[in-house]
Design an enzyme around this catalytic site. Structure first.
Site, short mmCIF file in Angstrom:
data_model
loop_
_atom_site.label_atom_id
_atom_site.label_comp_id
_atom_site.label_asym_id
_atom_site.label_seq_id
_atom_site.Cartn_x
_atom_site.Cartn_y
_atom_site.Cartn_z
N CYS A 70 -29.39 7.94 77.67
CA CYS A 70 -30.06 8.33 78.92
C CYS A 70 -29.89 9.81 79.24
CB CYS A 70 -29.57 7.48 80.09
SG CYS A 70 -29.90 5.73 79.86
N ASN A 100 -35.57 2.14 84.86
CA ASN A 100 -34.79 3.08 84.04
C ASN A 100 -35.49 3.25 82.70
OD1 ASN A 100 -32.93 4.39 82.44
ND2 ASN A 100 -31.18 3.19 83.13
N HIS A 128 -31.41 11.51 86.42
CA HIS A 128 -31.80 10.36 85.60
C HIS A 128 -31.96 9.16 86.53
CE1 HIS A 128 -31.90 7.09 82.90
NE2 HIS A 128 -30.66 6.70 83.12
N1 ACO Z 1 -30.66 -11.41 89.42
C1 ACO Z 1 -29.85 -12.20 90.12
N2 ACO Z 1 -28.52 -12.21 89.97
C2 ACO Z 1 -28.01 -11.39 89.04
C3 ACO Z 1 -28.80 -10.54 88.25
C4 ACO Z 1 -30.19 -10.58 88.46
N3 ACO Z 1 -31.05 -9.81 87.77
N4 ACO Z 1 -28.01 -9.85 87.40
C5 ACO Z 1 -26.75 -10.23 87.66
N5 ACO Z 1 -26.75 -11.17 88.63
C6 ACO Z 1 -25.61 -11.87 89.20
C7 ACO Z 1 -24.43 -11.90 88.27
O1 ACO Z 1 -24.53 -12.97 87.35
C8 ACO Z 1 -23.30 -12.11 89.25
O2 ACO Z 1 -23.26 -13.47 89.60
P1 ACO Z 1 -21.86 -14.23 89.81
O3 ACO Z 1 -21.22 -13.51 90.96
O4 ACO Z 1 -22.28 -15.62 90.09
O5 ACO Z 1 -21.13 -14.02 88.52
C9 ACO Z 1 -23.74 -11.33 90.47
O6 ACO Z 1 -25.16 -11.17 90.34
C10 ACO Z 1 -23.10 -9.98 90.57
O7 ACO Z 1 -23.19 -9.36 89.29
P2 ACO Z 1 -22.63 -7.94 89.03
O8 ACO Z 1 -22.90 -7.56 87.61
O9 ACO Z 1 -21.23 -7.88 89.51
O10 ACO Z 1 -23.57 -7.13 90.00
P3 ACO Z 1 -23.46 -5.63 90.47
O11 ACO Z 1 -23.36 -5.59 91.93
O12 ACO Z 1 -22.46 -4.85 89.69
O13 ACO Z 1 -24.91 -5.11 90.08
C11 ACO Z 1 -25.93 -3.75 88.42
C12 ACO Z 1 -25.32 -5.09 88.73
C13 ACO Z 1 -27.20 -3.61 89.22
C14 ACO Z 1 -26.26 -3.70 86.93
C15 ACO Z 1 -24.93 -2.65 88.80
O14 ACO Z 1 -23.67 -2.88 88.25
C16 ACO Z 1 -25.40 -1.31 88.37
O15 ACO Z 1 -26.37 -0.79 88.86
N6 ACO Z 1 -24.70 -0.64 87.44
C17 ACO Z 1 -25.10 0.63 86.94
C18 ACO Z 1 -25.56 0.43 85.60
C19 ACO Z 1 -26.88 1.05 85.31
O16 ACO Z 1 -27.67 1.43 86.14
N7 ACO Z 1 -27.13 1.08 84.03
C20 ACO Z 1 -28.32 1.58 83.52
C21 ACO Z 1 -28.07 2.04 82.14
S1 ACO Z 1 -26.88 3.27 82.13
C22 ACO Z 1 -27.61 4.58 82.70
O17 ACO Z 1 -28.79 4.71 82.71
C23 ACO Z 1 -26.71 5.57 83.23
#
Ligand code: ACO
Length: 333
Positions: free
Chosen positions: A116, A290, A260
């Site tokens: 990225c 993204n 980004h």
């Molecule tokens: N829909 C519904 N529920 C979901 C989804 C979805 N699409 N995805 C995950 N969940 C659930 C999980 O299973 C979990 O359920 P549980 O509590 O029963 O186990 C719950 O939601 C919470 O999951 P987490 O992974 O803890 O959710 P979080 O609040 O961390 O959000 C996310 C996830 C959006 C990916 C967040 O961590 C994030 O934005 N991270 C940054 C990563 C990123 O943007 N990466 C992109 C690539 S890297 C880059 O470009 C820099």
């Protein structure tokens, strides 16, 4: 060797595949909802490449538009750099396919892989080629088809990504002679500085579980979302401060930040930590999701076409991605 003092972005272009995939459509295939995706990421929709539509096709369309916008022909381009982690093939480089599709046979073309952060790394590389006096005109492209490497059964990652491409034309600001441009210093138009970092110890928080050498397959994207989130806020804040300080400027001098586009909560969090109002942060993640290395040049094209980016504006581009890699480019538009 005569050093050019700076290089300038003289045109932008972008391309998005026609097909739009909404959160509601995803909710029909996976246990997810528009509410969850919007609340956690700010993403409403993403574009998905058509069957047979390759990264090089997206890149070529964006490049053609950037060339028209810059008033430059393909024959004038000395170097093509394609930032991508979804190349058409293992080899040759997607950039050489773009070169051929543009009808160019001169200069050089290569791919750059910094996930990225790829566009920021490519822009820094192109800037250094120009400053070294080796080339005059460079096409810097970010192009991706992440729809081909996400695991469509993993709701934690597949909802985050989209396909697209963006391109800029970078040109030596002072001509072949390298005469001094006026004004100089941090008031001069063009790229003021570039700042690149990586730390391979964090490989396992964001990677693809396949490749020609390891598994002889393409593999799927894997991510520890919370850890990436934490690193993103810290590194993007630090590299923004580093870029501004290196030019004897203040964060309040920034007119625009073009980050980004990973997640609106990362954009908002970094903006808050830097003390910048949300209106100064260019956000396209709602529409594009993204698009990895393509996200910054896509956002630049949006903000330049709608008139937000104006000549003389101080613009910070910054990104973090797998590796980990992160970096920033500070430019006066
Ligand atoms: N829909 C519904 N529920 C979901 C989804 C979805 N699409 N995805 C995950 N969940 C659930 C999980 O299973 C979990 O359920 P549980 O509590 O029963 O186990 C719950 O939601 C919470 O999951 P987490 O992974 O803890 O959710 P979080 O609040 O961390 O959000 C996310 C996830 C959006 C990916 C967040 O961590 C994030 O934005 N991270 C940054 C990563 C990123 O943007 N990466 C992109 C690539 S890297 C880059 O470009 C820099």
């Amino acid at each position: 060797m005569m050093l050019h003092l700076s290089s300038q972005i003289i045109g932008c272009g972008s391309y998005l595949p026609e097909r739009i995939l909404t959160n509601a459509e995803l909710a029909q295939q996976l246990e997810t909802s528009d509410e969850w995706i919007m609340a956690r990421t700010g993403i409403r929709q993403r574009h998905i490449a058509a069957e047979g539509e390759l990264t090089s096709d997206l890149a070529t369309s964006a490049a053609e538009r950037a060339l028209v916008n810059a008033g430059v022909t393909a024959a004038e381009v000395d170097l093509i750099i394609v930032a991508t982690s979804t190349p058409d093939d293992t080899f040759p480089a997607t950039a050489t396919r773009v070169q051929a599709k543009l009808g160019s046979t001169r200069g050089a073309a290569f791919d750059l892989q910094a996930v990225c952060s790829g566009f920021v790394f490519a822009l820094a590389t192109a800037n250094n080629f120009i400053r070294a006096g080796q080339v005059q005109t460079v096409l810097v492209i970010g192009a991706e088809t992440y729809s081909r490497i996400v695991d469509w059964s993993d709701r934690g990652t597949c909802v985050l990504f989209g396909d697209g491409a963006g391109a800029v034309v970078l040109r030596a600001a002072n001509g072949a002679g390298g005469e001094t441009a006026a004004p100089v210093g941090n008031r001069a138009r063009g790229i003021l500085s570039t700042h690149l970092h990586s730390d391979g110890r964090f490989r396992d928080i964001l990677y693809v579980d396949g490749g020609p050498s390891s598994t002889q397959s393409v593999g799927h994207l894997r991510m520890s979302g919370k850890e990436v989130f934490r690193h993103a806020i810290a590194s993007l804040t630090a590299v923004a401060e580093e870029a501004v300080a290196a030019n004897d400027l203040k964060l309040t001098d920034l007119d625009w930040i073009v980050p980004h586009q990973a997640n609106i909560r990362i954009l908002d969090g970094v903006g808050r930590k830097l003390g910048l109002p949300a209106e100064k942060v260019i956000a396209t993640v709602d529409r594009h999701a993204n698009t990895s290395a393509a996200s910054i040049p896509l956002a630049l094209d949006v903000a330049s076409s709608d008139g937000r980016l104006k000549a003389g504006d101080l613009v910070l581009m910054e990104a973090i991605g797998g590796g980990l890699t992160w970096g920033a480019v500070l430019a006066r538009w």
